[in-house]
Design a protein around this motif. Structure first.
Motif: not given
Length: 344
Positions: A300-308, A293-295
């Protein structure tokens, strides 16, 4: 992984998310991976005590390939908690971990943000009424036009698979009300800027809202009444982009599956989905644990794992960390290839 703090290295700020979930576990597993570059300055924002407890628990379960918190740079944020409502307390902590991490990234050049998974219900119980981390990021940075982009790099072909959402965390019945020409144009502008950072003359696809993209008004009027014209108008102002759509949603991602698996397949650079599940279902099915998951649209770039948060498996040592690894790698790769490097 022993991280070094030098002025010449790229900086990653990493939040643990909700500590009652799998966030701490996947971080310790990911930071032990040889897929993470050594020459980055990585700061974990969270509770040092929680990370130490997680480490001891994982070791007691027989896991060896995990990072030792004593070798990590941790911004130890101590937040008062309520013993009567642990869900609320964890929600409150994860919210302030995020806001502190945003503050650090905004003050740091050559940096990106990676966020662990949070629980929206826990945020609400703690009095933080946001529908997700994306919305907090937008408000904190004073940005109105942000995009929730899901991206994954195929380990088979090296092709980057991108799906941007036109609408995000809203009920399905509200989607047609939110979709407008202005919204579609703003999301396509973001998509163009993102894809243009690493490829010349991108090819973008747009999924229709209705089955078979409305079938000329038989299965829905949105495409016929305004979406077709909206795409034509945008493309006339952006001649360097090949824009295809609106396409039937049930087949729009077929080419993505082929490009993910086959090196010689025809490639495209991104798909704009009309709503959350329309884009996320094919993304997760095709990319599996490699989706991130990317905003986009932030300074700046923000990413996150694609799960809960994985509350049901927390503490068992069985959470997979590939999406966290990919989130860190994507944050580095995308920022280094974008105009955002050195700009904040």
């Amino acid at each position: 992984m022993n991280v070094k703090n030098t002025n010449n290295t790229f900086k990653i700020v990493l939040t643990v998310g909700d500590e009652s979930g799998i966030g701490p576990e996947i971080i310790l597993k990911a930071l032990c991976s040889n897929e993470i570059p050594e020459n980055i300055d990585l700061t974990v924002v969270g509770s040092k005590r929680n990370l130490q407890n997680t480490y001891r628990n994982l070791r007691s379960l027989g896991l060896e390939n995990i990072a030792n918190p004593k070798n990590l740079k941790i911004h130890d944020l101590k937040i008062s908690s309520s013993e009567n409502d642990s869900k609320s307390s964890y929600g409150n902590s994860s919210f302030y971990y995020l806001t502190k991490a945003i503050e650090i990234v905004k003050q740091s050049r050559n940096s990106a943000l990676v966020t662990g998974p949070i629980c929206k219900k826990s945020w609400s119980l703690a009095g933080h009424y946001f529908s997700g981390q994306t919305e907090v990021l937008a408000k904190s940075c004073g940005v109105k036009n942000v995009g929730m982009l899901f991206t994954a790099k195929s380990p088979i072909t090296g092709w980057r698979f991108n799906t941007l959402l036109a609408t995000t965390h809203i009920p399905l019945c509200d989607v047609p009300k939110k979709l407008t020409t202005e919204l579609i144009h703003s999301k396509l502008d973001l998509f163009k800027d993102f894809c243009s950072t690493y490829i010349d003359k991108p090819t973008l696809k747009v999924a229709g809202l209705n089955p078979h993209a409305g079938e000329e008004g038989i299965l829905g009027n949105e495409e016929k009444n305004w979406l077709n014209d909206a795409l034509i108008a945008w493309n006339e102002k952006n001649r360097d982009i090949t824009l295809l759509g609106p396409l039937s949603p049930d087949s729009c991602w077929n080419s993505s599956a082929k490009a993910w698996r086959e090196k010689d397949a025809e490639k495209h650079d991104g798909i704009l989905a009309m709503y959350h599940d329309q884009g996320l279902i094919p993304m997760k099915v095709i990319a599996l644990n490699y989706s991130v998951n990317t905003t986009i649209g932030l300074p700046f770039i923000r990413t996150s794992p694609d799960h809960g948060t994985g509350f049901d498996i927390a503490g068992k040592g069985i959470a997979q960390c590939q999406s966290m690894i990919e989130a860190i790698k994507a944050a580095i790769e995308i920022t280094k290839n974008s105009r955002l490097l050195n700009t904040h």
